[in-house]
Scaffold this active site. Structure first.
Site, short mmCIF file in Angstrom:
data_model
loop_
_atom_site.label_atom_id
_atom_site.label_comp_id
_atom_site.label_asym_id
_atom_site.label_seq_id
_atom_site.Cartn_x
_atom_site.Cartn_y
_atom_site.Cartn_z
N LYS A 1 1.42 3.96 -3.04
CA LYS A 1 0.84 5.66 -2.42
C LYS A 1 2.22 6.43 -3.10
O LYS A 1 2.18 7.51 -3.02
CB LYS A 1 0.86 5.91 -1.16
CG LYS A 1 -0.47 4.96 -0.81
CD LYS A 1 -1.60 5.98 -1.00
CE LYS A 1 -2.47 5.37 -2.60
NZ LYS A 1 -3.67 5.41 -3.21
N SER B 1 -13.77 6.81 6.58
CA SER B 1 -14.21 6.24 4.98
C SER B 1 -14.84 5.27 5.43
O SER B 1 -13.81 4.31 6.20
CB SER B 1 -12.91 7.18 4.19
OG SER B 1 -11.99 6.56 4.25
N TYR C 1 0.40 -1.04 -0.18
CA TYR C 1 -0.09 -0.07 -0.09
C TYR C 1 1.33 1.07 0.30
O TYR C 1 0.93 1.99 -0.70
CB TYR C 1 -0.60 -0.15 0.67
CG TYR C 1 -1.80 1.48 1.48
CD1 TYR C 1 -2.93 1.66 0.38
CD2 TYR C 1 -1.49 2.14 1.94
CE1 TYR C 1 -3.34 2.37 0.39
CE2 TYR C 1 -2.24 3.52 2.28
CZ TYR C 1 -3.01 3.31 1.56
OH TYR C 1 -4.13 5.13 1.36
#
Length: 377
Positions: free
Chosen positions: A201, A232, A197
């Site tokens: 990014k 979120s 991850y």
């Protein structure tokens, strides 16, 4: 009693510090008219993407919600039309895990939309979940898919210039380290997922940097945007079910609402005068310095070339020629399991070794046009 009061005071003080340093985002105060302009927002059926699309719709833009789920995407489009009063909000299917779906979306968009003024790459994943693919799913969804989509839509971005590309990244890029010999290798285990991850990014930041170089002088500018720590679906999606009720109140206290997370992407998409900062990384509505790995121009160019291969783009293949090699049914770009026939395999791309935060109070001061009623972001 004094100790209790002191403890409560310290806790409240700590929360105030956290709130003003992490939770409270600089608001986007202006409202520029976007009538006659078209924006694409990926992953816009919920969270940051939905709030970003809402603000663009309120400004009068024609907004395309590019989402994987037709049911959720059409429901979001309906909600946004109702809330914004703008009927020019539509859904188009896009699965970034499938390069065939990306190409089909591009074909459908280019055949139906004469303009593209704003492209916001918001969609992303933080975990592979239970999916086991023969490639790096995190890199595919978070970087390779957006890379290919940008490439295919460049003709429309250029003819609509001045136009902008915004890549939603993360502060996690600071922990990223790209290994170009294993760039697309499958990810196994939560530790590899965390690393993958962060790497994806970092790829976002390097992509924006190299894209700015590639597009210099075209009128198309691009930016990497960090939304901040946001409460979120992406945050809770991969949390065990039994833990979610415990984390939700904590997340509400210490994380930004999606509306707050949308402010920096909106700033990058709309703020006048930041064109000379094309390719830079923004957080809290201002440009922010990045670590050496994220401003390495050689690595950015190397990632660009590797991404072309992973996206199935041949040497010398330009955006216009890509439009000719689309799936037969461009109207339904929804099949994640049907790879593009030219997609290379990992073994073809990477043979085995044997074979060779300063909290700024800067606000998004976007000039207000008289066509729309002012509404704060």
């Amino acid at each position: 009693m004094e100790a209790l009061l002191l403890g409560v005071g310290l806790l409240l003080g700590a929360y105030v510090l956290v709130y003003y340093n992490l939770v409270k985002a600089p608001p986007c105060r202006g409202l520029a008219s976007l009538r006659g302009r078209t924006a694409v927002v990926t992953g816009a059926n919920s969270g940051i993407g939905k709030m970003t699309a809402l603000e663009l719709a309120r400004r009068g833009a024609r907004v395309v919600l590019a989402c994987r789920s037709r049911e959720r995407g059409e429901a979001a489009a309906f909600d946004l039309r109702q809330e914004s009063g703008n009927n020019e909000v539509i859904f188009m299917a896009l699965d970034l895990a499938s390069l065939a779906s990306v190409r089909a979306f591009a074909t459908a968009f280019l055949s139906s939309e004469p303009r593209l003024d704003i492209l916001i790459h918001n969609a992303g994943i933080s975990s592979c979940g239970r999916t086991r693919e023969p490639f790096n799913l995190l890199l595919r969804v978070n970087h390779i898919g957006p890379f290919l989509l940008t490439h295919l839509l460049l003709p429309r971005l250029k003819t609509s210039a001045p136009s902008r590309v915004v890549v939603v990244s993360s502060a996690a890029h600071r922990r990223g380290r790209l290994d170009f010999t294993r760039l697309d290798h499958p990810v196994v285990g939560w530790q590899q997922e965390l690393r993958a991850y962060a790497n994806s990014k970092l790829a976002n930041v390097l992509f924006a940097r190299e894209l700015a170089t590639q597009l210099e002088g075209t009128g198309v500018t691009c930016y990497a945007a960090h939304p901040g720590p946001v409460n979120s679906e992406l945050f809770l999606r991969h949390v065990p079910g039994w833990l979610r009720p415990l984390l939700r109140p904590l997340a509400w206290l210490v994380l930004r609402a999606p509306r707050g997370g949308a402010q920096t992407p909106l700033y990058c998409a709309l703020q006048e005068g930041i064109e000379p900062l094309s390719g830079r990384y923004f957080a809290n509505c201002h440009v922010e310095e990045v670590p050496p790995a994220a401003r390495d121009d050689r690595a950015a160019h190397r990632l660009w070339e590797a991404s072309r291969k992973l996206a199935g783009l041949g040497p010398g293949e330009d955006a216009e020629s890509d439009e000719d090699s689309q799936p037969e049914d461009p109207g339904t770009p929804s099949s994640p399991s049907s790879p593009h026939p030219e997609e290379p395999t990992v073994s073809e791309l990477y043979p085995s070794p044997q074979s060779s935060t300063d909290r700024s109070t800067v606000t998004c001061r976007i000039p207000v046009k008289a066509e729309l009623e002012p509404q704060a972001c």
